[in-house]
Each structure stands twice: as C-alpha cells, then as structure tokens.
Design an enzyme around this catalytic site. Sequence first.
Site, PDB file in Angstrom:
ATOM      1  N   ILE A 159       0.820  -1.213   0.000  1.00  0.00           N
ATOM      2  CA  ILE A 159       0.000   0.000   0.000  1.00  0.00           C
ATOM      3  C   ILE A 159       0.865   1.280   0.000  1.00  0.00           C
ATOM      4  CG2 ILE A 159      -0.284   0.349   2.504  1.00  0.00           C
ATOM      5  CD1 ILE A 159      -3.299   0.551   2.012  1.00  0.00           C
ATOM      6  N   GLN A 198      10.052  -4.955  11.644  1.00  0.00           N
ATOM      7  CA  GLN A 198       8.834  -5.657  11.220  1.00  0.00           C
ATOM      8  C   GLN A 198       7.638  -5.000  11.903  1.00  0.00           C
ATOM      9  OE1 GLN A 198       8.602  -9.903  12.074  1.00  0.00           O
ATOM     10  NE2 GLN A 198       6.694 -10.115  10.900  1.00  0.00           N
ATOM     11  N   HIS A 240       5.964 -11.773   5.700  1.00  0.00           N
ATOM     12  CA  HIS A 240       5.840 -11.229   4.341  1.00  0.00           C
ATOM     13  C   HIS A 240       7.234 -10.940   3.807  1.00  0.00           C
ATOM     14  CE1 HIS A 240       5.616  -7.940   7.242  1.00  0.00           C
ATOM     15  NE2 HIS A 240       6.276  -7.207   6.354  1.00  0.00           N
ATOM     16  N   HIS A 287       9.155  -8.651   1.008  1.00  0.00           N
ATOM     17  CA  HIS A 287       9.047  -7.524   0.079  1.00  0.00           C
ATOM     18  C   HIS A 287       9.784  -7.878  -1.210  1.00  0.00           C
ATOM     19  CE1 HIS A 287       7.836  -4.385   3.137  1.00  0.00           C
ATOM     20  NE2 HIS A 287       8.375  -5.284   3.947  1.00  0.00           N
TER      21      HIS A 287
HETATM   22  P1  AMP Z   1       7.223  -4.423   7.501  1.00  0.00           P
HETATM   23  O1  AMP Z   1       7.903  -3.217   8.048  1.00  0.00           O
HETATM   24  O2  AMP Z   1       8.184  -5.347   6.797  1.00  0.00           O
HETATM   25  O3  AMP Z   1       6.377  -5.148   8.540  1.00  0.00           O
HETATM   26  O4  AMP Z   1       6.278  -3.878   6.350  1.00  0.00           O
HETATM   27  C1  AMP Z   1       4.895  -3.936   6.360  1.00  0.00           C
HETATM   28  C2  AMP Z   1       4.451  -3.469   5.015  1.00  0.00           C
HETATM   29  O5  AMP Z   1       3.059  -3.705   4.891  1.00  0.00           O
HETATM   30  C3  AMP Z   1       4.664  -1.962   4.774  1.00  0.00           C
HETATM   31  O6  AMP Z   1       5.492  -1.805   3.617  1.00  0.00           O
HETATM   32  C4  AMP Z   1       3.252  -1.432   4.531  1.00  0.00           C
HETATM   33  O7  AMP Z   1       3.208  -0.427   3.542  1.00  0.00           O
HETATM   34  C5  AMP Z   1       2.495  -2.681   4.103  1.00  0.00           C
HETATM   35  N1  AMP Z   1       1.069  -2.650   4.369  1.00  0.00           N
HETATM   36  C6  AMP Z   1       0.447  -2.338   5.520  1.00  0.00           C
HETATM   37  N2  AMP Z   1      -0.883  -2.450   5.404  1.00  0.00           N
HETATM   38  C7  AMP Z   1      -1.119  -2.844   4.123  1.00  0.00           C
HETATM   39  C8  AMP Z   1      -2.290  -3.122   3.366  1.00  0.00           C
HETATM   40  N3  AMP Z   1      -3.536  -3.015   3.906  1.00  0.00           N
HETATM   41  N4  AMP Z   1      -2.159  -3.481   2.070  1.00  0.00           N
HETATM   42  C9  AMP Z   1      -0.937  -3.576   1.513  1.00  0.00           C
HETATM   43  N5  AMP Z   1       0.200  -3.352   2.178  1.00  0.00           N
HETATM   44  C10 AMP Z   1       0.127  -2.977   3.461  1.00  0.00           C
END
Ligand code: AMP
Length: 134
Positions: A30, A92, A98, A100
């Site tokens: 997002i 995280q 997840h 990236h």
């Molecule tokens: P992390 O810091 O690796 O936990 O990254 C979490 C990622 O999830 C971030 O890059 C956010 O932009 C992404 N994110 C959070 N909510 C959503 C959502 N509803 N749809 C898509 N991506 C999301």
Amino acid sequence: MECIFCKIIRGEIKSYKIYEDEHVVAFLDINPINPGHTLVVPKKHVENILDADPETISHVFIAVQKVAKLLMEKLGAKGVNIIHNAGREANQEIMHLHVHVIPRYSKDDIKLVDWWRSVVKKMDLEEIYRKIIG
Ligand code: AMP
Ligand code: ZN
C-alpha cells in the site's frame, strides 16, 4: 487479535492481488517504494521466518521467484531487491510473515543497497566467529 494480512487473505480487506496459489498470496504494498513493490505472504499465519516451518518458507520463496519474474516481465524491471524483516528490532511492523519484492529500474532513485553498504562498522571478526561456531 486481528491480523490485517489474514483479513487480506480472506478477502475482507481490499488488496491488489497479483499472484495466488494454494499456499501463498502476493499483493501490492500500500506504500510502494517503487512501482510494483509487492508483498508475498503465506496463507498460514506465522510471524516471520524465525517462527515458520520449512514447508511454509519453501512455498513463500518459490512464489517470491515467480512474482519477481512476473514483475520483471510485465513492468520492465531490470532487477529486484528481496527483503524480509523479522522481529520488531528489524522494523517488522506487521507480524504476519511477508517478503518484500521490490522491482528495480535503470536509474531509479532508490538508495537501498548504497545505504546498507555505507554503514560498515569496524569490529573483531575473530571474536564474533568464535562466538558463533564455539
Ligand atoms: P514491515 O515493516 O516489513 O512489517 O512492512 C509492512 C508493510 O506492509 C509496509 O510496507 C506497509 O506499507 C504494508 N502494508 C500495511 N498495510 C497494508 C495493506 N492493507 N495493504 C498492503 N500493504 C500494506
Ligand atoms: Zn495473519
């Protein structure tokens, strides 16, 4: 506790899914840092790579390769950075595993690896090595 990625997997929250198989879903981040920035997520809720069983890790990384190739083919990316943050100390934010997948384009403005290599610290490798293997 409600997990936002479990909700996305169940279709309760909108996402732009670009890949799905029996074990894995991939959808657009997002807050993309480059066009096509995608998150590859197992359908099974596990926190991160430290918490996951080998089968889940394997399903995720097989999908990571497929998604990377898809992004390169469809968006004309020339490379990808693959990043996994495991644990709050490693930034995280969402505690559902997840990966990236960040497509890279010629002359894009991302300083990811440049930054990473710019923070080299001097330390005693011998001492660290002994701790790890000792
Ligand atoms: P992390 O810091 O690796 O936990 O990254 C979490 C990622 O999830 C971030 O890059 C956010 O932009 C992404 N994110 C959070 N909510 C959503 C959502 N509803 N749809 C898509 N991506 C999301
Ligand atoms: Zn979850």
